[in-house]
Design a protein around this motif. Structure first.
Motif, PDB file in Angstrom:
ATOM      1  N   GLU A  17       1.141  -1.216  -0.069  1.00 44.22           N
ATOM      2  CA  GLU A  17       0.078  -0.117   0.091  1.00 44.22           C
ATOM      3  C   GLU A  17       0.681   1.185   0.242  1.00 44.22           C
ATOM      4  O   GLU A  17       0.513   2.237  -0.543  1.00 44.22           O
ATOM      5  CB  GLU A  17      -1.087   0.141   1.462  1.00 44.22           C
ATOM      6  CG  GLU A  17      -1.703   0.982   1.143  1.00 44.22           C
ATOM      7  CD  GLU A  17      -2.447   0.883   0.472  1.00 44.22           C
ATOM      8  OE1 GLU A  17      -3.667   1.247  -0.318  1.00 44.22           O
ATOM      9  OE2 GLU A  17      -3.359  -0.338   0.100  1.00 44.22           O
ATOM     10  N   MET A  18       1.585   1.202   0.525  1.00 41.72           N
ATOM     11  CA  MET A  18       2.296   2.144   0.961  1.00 41.72           C
ATOM     12  C   MET A  18       3.891   2.627  -0.656  1.00 41.72           C
ATOM     13  O   MET A  18       4.270   3.513  -0.547  1.00 41.72           O
ATOM     14  CB  MET A  18       3.531   2.504   2.422  1.00 41.72           C
ATOM     15  CG  MET A  18       3.197   2.443   3.177  1.00 41.72           C
ATOM     16  SD  MET A  18       4.121   2.275   5.041  1.00 41.72           S
ATOM     17  CE  MET A  18       5.908   2.487   4.224  1.00 41.72           C
ATOM     18  N   GLY A  19       3.769   1.717  -1.226  1.00 40.36           N
ATOM     19  CA  GLY A  19       4.937   1.376  -2.156  1.00 40.36           C
ATOM     20  C   GLY A  19       6.479   1.557  -1.864  1.00 40.36           C
ATOM     21  O   GLY A  19       7.162   1.868  -2.017  1.00 40.36           O
ATOM     22  N   SER A  20       6.575   0.545  -0.669  1.00 41.03           N
ATOM     23  CA  SER A  20       7.792   0.638  -0.186  1.00 41.03           C
ATOM     24  C   SER A  20       8.519  -0.994   0.662  1.00 41.03           C
ATOM     25  O   SER A  20       7.872  -1.820  -0.090  1.00 41.03           O
ATOM     26  CB  SER A  20       7.869   2.026   1.011  1.00 41.03           C
ATOM     27  OG  SER A  20       7.125   0.946   1.901  1.00 41.03           O
ATOM     28  N   ASP A  21       9.114  -1.206   1.045  1.00 41.26           N
ATOM     29  CA  ASP A  21       9.753  -2.803   1.677  1.00 41.26           C
ATOM     30  C   ASP A  21       8.581  -3.085   2.196  1.00 41.26           C
ATOM     31  O   ASP A  21       8.605  -2.255   3.372  1.00 41.26           O
ATOM     32  CB  ASP A  21      11.568  -2.915   1.337  1.00 41.26           C
ATOM     33  CG  ASP A  21      11.746  -1.726   2.315  1.00 41.26           C
ATOM     34  OD1 ASP A  21      11.648  -1.043   3.300  1.00 41.26           O
ATOM     35  OD2 ASP A  21      13.102  -2.211   2.591  1.00 41.26           O
TER      36      ASP A  21
END
Length: 95
Positions: A17-21
């Motif tokens: 959802e955050m577009g992170s790892d």
């Protein structure tokens, strides 16, 4: 009823959802949990928009009964954590 989401699943979904790892998402989740714990333990409240309000409430001294023996005794005053669910979440679940 569906199984509850595990922390691993929650971290994975949060990372997506955050577009992170996953490591960053896990650190964010741990930080939010620590912040809520610290605030509520200190007598405050935390409102999570769209989810609800988490707060601590004091319960007075009261008479309780041991269901196994039927013995009544006085339970000391204590505190309990409460969660009030937001109307938006209730409405999304109910239709």
């Amino acid at each position: 009823m569906a199984k509850p989401m595990t922390k691993t699943q929650l971290v994975a979904a949060l990372a997506e959802e955050m577009g992170s790892d996953k490591k960053t998402a896990g650190m964010a989740l741990d930080a939010i949990g620590a912040l809520i714990t610290r605030e509520v333990a200190g007598g405050g409240a935390v409102t999570l928009p769209g989810v609800g309000k988490i707060y601590c409430r004091e319960r007075p001294e009261r008479q309780v009964r041991n269901p196994a023996t039927g013995e009544s005794f006085t339970k000391e005053a204590d505190k309990v954590v409460k969660v009030t669910i937001a109307k938006a979440l209730k409405d999304s679940v109910n239709g």
